[in-house]
Design an enzyme around this catalytic site. Structure first.
Site, short mmCIF file in Angstrom:
data_model
loop_
_atom_site.label_atom_id
_atom_site.label_comp_id
_atom_site.label_asym_id
_atom_site.label_seq_id
_atom_site.Cartn_x
_atom_site.Cartn_y
_atom_site.Cartn_z
N HIS A 346 0.85 -1.20 0.00
CA HIS A 346 0.00 0.00 0.00
C HIS A 346 0.88 1.24 0.00
CE1 HIS A 346 -3.20 2.77 1.07
NE2 HIS A 346 -4.03 1.82 0.70
N ASP A 402 -7.88 -5.32 -0.24
CA ASP A 402 -8.33 -6.20 -1.34
C ASP A 402 -8.01 -7.66 -1.11
OD1 ASP A 402 -7.57 -3.40 -3.10
OD2 ASP A 402 -9.49 -4.39 -3.40
C1 SDX Z 1 -6.15 -0.04 -2.95
O1 SDX Z 1 -4.62 4.57 -2.07
C2 SDX Z 1 -5.47 3.88 -1.46
O2 SDX Z 1 -5.85 4.19 -0.37
C3 SDX Z 1 -5.96 2.66 -2.21
C4 SDX Z 1 -6.93 1.79 -1.45
C5 SDX Z 1 -8.22 2.52 -1.18
O3 SDX Z 1 -8.91 2.14 -0.21
O4 SDX Z 1 -8.58 3.39 -2.01
O5 SDX Z 1 -6.36 1.40 -0.23
C6 SDX Z 1 -7.30 0.56 -2.24
O6 SDX Z 1 -5.88 0.34 -4.04
C7 SDX Z 1 -5.31 -1.06 -2.24
C8 SDX Z 1 -4.12 -1.55 -3.10
C9 SDX Z 1 -4.63 -2.64 -4.07
N1 SDX Z 1 -3.56 -2.99 -5.03
C10 SDX Z 1 -2.89 -4.14 -4.96
O7 SDX Z 1 -3.05 -4.97 -4.07
C11 SDX Z 1 -1.89 -4.37 -6.10
C12 SDX Z 1 -0.56 -4.83 -5.51
N2 SDX Z 1 0.03 -3.72 -4.74
C13 SDX Z 1 1.07 -2.97 -5.38
O8 SDX Z 1 0.86 -2.73 -6.76
C14 SDX Z 1 1.49 -1.76 -4.58
O9 SDX Z 1 1.69 -2.16 -3.29
C15 SDX Z 1 0.60 -0.53 -4.58
C16 SDX Z 1 0.29 -0.07 -5.94
C17 SDX Z 1 -0.64 -0.78 -3.82
C18 SDX Z 1 1.39 0.56 -3.85
O10 SDX Z 1 2.48 0.76 -4.62
P1 SDX Z 1 3.61 1.85 -4.28
O11 SDX Z 1 3.34 2.55 -3.01
O12 SDX Z 1 3.78 2.69 -5.49
O13 SDX Z 1 4.81 0.92 -3.98
P2 SDX Z 1 5.85 0.53 -5.07
O14 SDX Z 1 5.15 -0.06 -6.26
O15 SDX Z 1 6.75 1.69 -5.27
O16 SDX Z 1 6.64 -0.67 -4.34
C19 SDX Z 1 7.64 -0.38 -3.38
C20 SDX Z 1 8.44 -1.67 -3.29
C21 SDX Z 1 8.85 -2.20 -4.66
O17 SDX Z 1 10.01 -3.00 -4.47
P3 SDX Z 1 11.45 -2.37 -4.92
O18 SDX Z 1 11.31 -2.02 -6.40
O19 SDX Z 1 11.64 -1.14 -4.05
O20 SDX Z 1 12.41 -3.50 -4.64
O21 SDX Z 1 7.60 -2.70 -2.73
C22 SDX Z 1 7.39 -3.71 -3.70
C23 SDX Z 1 7.74 -3.12 -5.04
O22 SDX Z 1 8.14 -4.13 -5.95
N3 SDX Z 1 5.97 -4.07 -3.64
C24 SDX Z 1 5.50 -5.28 -3.87
C25 SDX Z 1 4.11 -5.18 -3.71
N4 SDX Z 1 3.78 -3.93 -3.40
C26 SDX Z 1 4.94 -3.23 -3.36
N5 SDX Z 1 6.11 -6.42 -4.21
C27 SDX Z 1 5.33 -7.50 -4.39
N6 SDX Z 1 3.98 -7.50 -4.24
C28 SDX Z 1 3.35 -6.36 -3.89
N7 SDX Z 1 2.04 -6.38 -3.74
#
Ligand code: SDX
Length: 466
Positions: A346, A402
């Site tokens: 998140h 989710d």
């Molecule tokens: C919702 O904003 C809100 O409030 C949203 C929400 C709401 O109520 O409206 O809470 C609802 O959207 C929840 C999120 C649902 N999405 C997912 O579950 C999809 C999987 N999650 C990721 O795509 C990610 O965690 C996000 C998009 C939710 C957040 O992404 P960020 O903050 O941009 O984090 P990032 O992509 O920059 O990741 C930071 C690091 C990375 O690793 P490095 O490149 O630094 O080595 O964390 C890793 C990412 O690869 N990472 C994950 C991960 N989430 C982050 N690695 C594996 N699986 C994951 N789910």
């Protein structure tokens, strides 16, 4: 012997206590004060860290894992409140008195009977549309349908109304008297020529918000039934908002546990700070486009798999994994491909998402009513444990809202394609509440893009270009 409803309340309060203990070492955040604009923020790509506006609607604290609606923490609201009460709270900024809540429930029920919109929708190829696609279309049909009809100066006088044959739109429920008939209006309704004042006038905004809160869930249910070759149903006056939603989708009377779990799921999804879909809704509203177009933008943003679409992805992943033994190799492959595990991580929460803390145990409760889904739930629990133990705790990547919501909707008998629409059916309360608040002191959103391109290039005629 505790009733199932008391058991649910206990689960919520236990989750609250676990959250408090697990985040006790995090410092208490200082209470936000009124901003003295302009503010200095450290901003990353995707406006990360940027403060777009002030708000009293809701608050998220990622370190403490707090979610607050108008000052009430989410655990309190899930233990004791209802989606109708929470929607009133978000829109009006205060808890309703008994008579206010009763009127609000009646209003939502009356606005939920959108037979004409459903009939218009059935004229489109919605069997080839995703439910989210049909929701956007439905929001636009509501816009044309209600935006003027509901304005006092355009509402047809009662004697204008004729009671059409109430079967004019085929519904599965038996005809139930002219008060439920589908009214056609003889005189063509004058389109309100009112030019929008600066922002919405509060009353129309509230009315439109109630239309949308009531209508979005009905459209989702109707489209889902049409996708399954069934006719839409009419909401029942004897059921709550959550109970009607289950009924409109499944055609079945929900059990008290199913109704309460649905109610809590709706509360949990209602608002969440400046998330992508809320921001999209507000950006469109800030141009003085109306709230129906704004909610249409929110629906579009929510459909993305990085945002609201993740709950569908989670179920796909759980089925793809298939058994607890395959969880670890599946995660290793996903990470090797630089993929994301849906339902985890998140932008804000670096502690356990409080909503997942509540939805997880509720999924465990519902599993008793659907033992055939036990293997899927076991895979989910193993996936959570493995993600946390391999990279989650280290990178502060925890289950988000989710992760369990799709399982819960599955347990309630909903098709996967309804998971994200259920998110929209709830979030429309937060979207509209924040639009109304922002329009009190509107300023069109217009951030900057950092230009890193070239300058002073000279035009070369086409025939001279290599
Ligand atoms: C919702 O904003 C809100 O409030 C949203 C929400 C709401 O109520 O409206 O809470 C609802 O959207 C929840 C999120 C649902 N999405 C997912 O579950 C999809 C999987 N999650 C990721 O795509 C990610 O965690 C996000 C998009 C939710 C957040 O992404 P960020 O903050 O941009 O984090 P990032 O992509 O920059 O990741 C930071 C690091 C990375 O690793 P490095 O490149 O630094 O080595 O964390 C890793 C990412 O690869 N990472 C994950 C991960 N989430 C982050 N690695 C594996 N699986 C994951 N789910």
């Amino acid at each position: 012997m505790k009733t199932d409803i008391e058991t649910i309340q206990r689960l919520v309060l236990e989750a609250a206590e676990t959250a408090r203990k697990e985040t006790a070492s995090e410092p208490e955040p200082e209470k936000s004060r009124k901003a003295k604009w302009p503010l200095t923020c450290t901003v990353g790509p995707g406006l990360e860290g940027a403060i777009a506006c002030e708000s009293k609607v809701g608050y998220v604290n990622g370190a403490k894992g707090w979610l607050v609606y108008r000052g009430y923490n989410i655990f309190e609201l899930c233990a004791y409140s209802s989606f109708e009460e929470v929607s009133f709270l978000l829109l009006h900024g205060k808890m309703p008195k008994a008579v206010e809540l009763d009127l609000f429930k009646r209003k939502l029920f009356n606005y939920a009977r959108i037979n004409k919109v459903i009939m218009q929708l059935m004229g489109f190829p919605i069997d080839q549309m995703s439910v989210m696609g049909a929701l956007r279309l439905g929001a636009n049909l509501m816009r044309s349908q209600y935006r003027n009809l509901d304005k006092a100066n355009a509402r047809p006088a009662p004697f204008d109304a004729i009671s059409a044959d109430e079967d004019s739109i085929a519904m599965e429920t038996l005809p139930s008297g002219s008060e439920r008939a589908t009214f056609e209006f003889r005189s063509s309704v004058r389109r309100a020529a009112a030019k929008p004042k600066r922002g919405f006038d509060k009353a129309s905004g509230l009315e439109d918000s109630c239309h949308l809160i009531a209508g979005i869930s009905c459209i989702a249910a109707a489209v889902s039934r049409i996708h399954n070759g069934l006719l839409p149903l009419e909401p029942r006056p004897d059921l709550s908002f959550a109970g009607n939603l289950i009924y409109l989708i499944t055609g079945r009377q929900p059990t008290p546990v199913q109704e309460r779990v649905m109610d809590i799921a709706l509360i949990l999804h209602a608002d969440h700070g400046m998330n992508a879909s809320t921001f999209a809704t507000m950006v469109v509203a800030s141009t003085l486009a109306d709230i129906y177009f704004s909610v249409g933008a929110g629906i579009a943003a929510l459909s993305g798999p990085l945002h609201g679409g993740a709950n569908e992805e989670v179920l796909r992943s759980l089925r793809e994994i298939g058994s607890v033994e395959k969880v670890k190799p599946w995660i290793e492959r996903k990470l090797a491909e630089k993929g994301k595990v849906s339902g985890f991580g998140h932008r804000v929460y670096k502690a356990y998402d409080p909503r997942a803390r509540i939805l997880g145990p509720l999924a465990g409760l519902l599993i008793k009513e659907k033992p055939e889904l036990k293997p899927l739930y076991a895979v989910a629990q193993k996936l959570e444990e493995t993600v946390l133990n391999t990279f989650g705790k280290e990178k502060k990547i925890f289950p988000n809202v989710d992760f369990y919501s799709g399982l819960i909707y599955s347990f309630l008998g909903f098709d996967d394609e309804l998971f994200t629409p259920m998110f929209a059916a709830s979030r429309v309360a937060g979207w509209t509440a924040r639009v109304l608040e922002y329009m009190e002191n509107n300023r069109i959103f217009r951030p900057r893009g950092l230009y890193i391109g070239e300058f002073n290039k000279r035009y070369v005629p086409l025939k001279l270009r290599a």
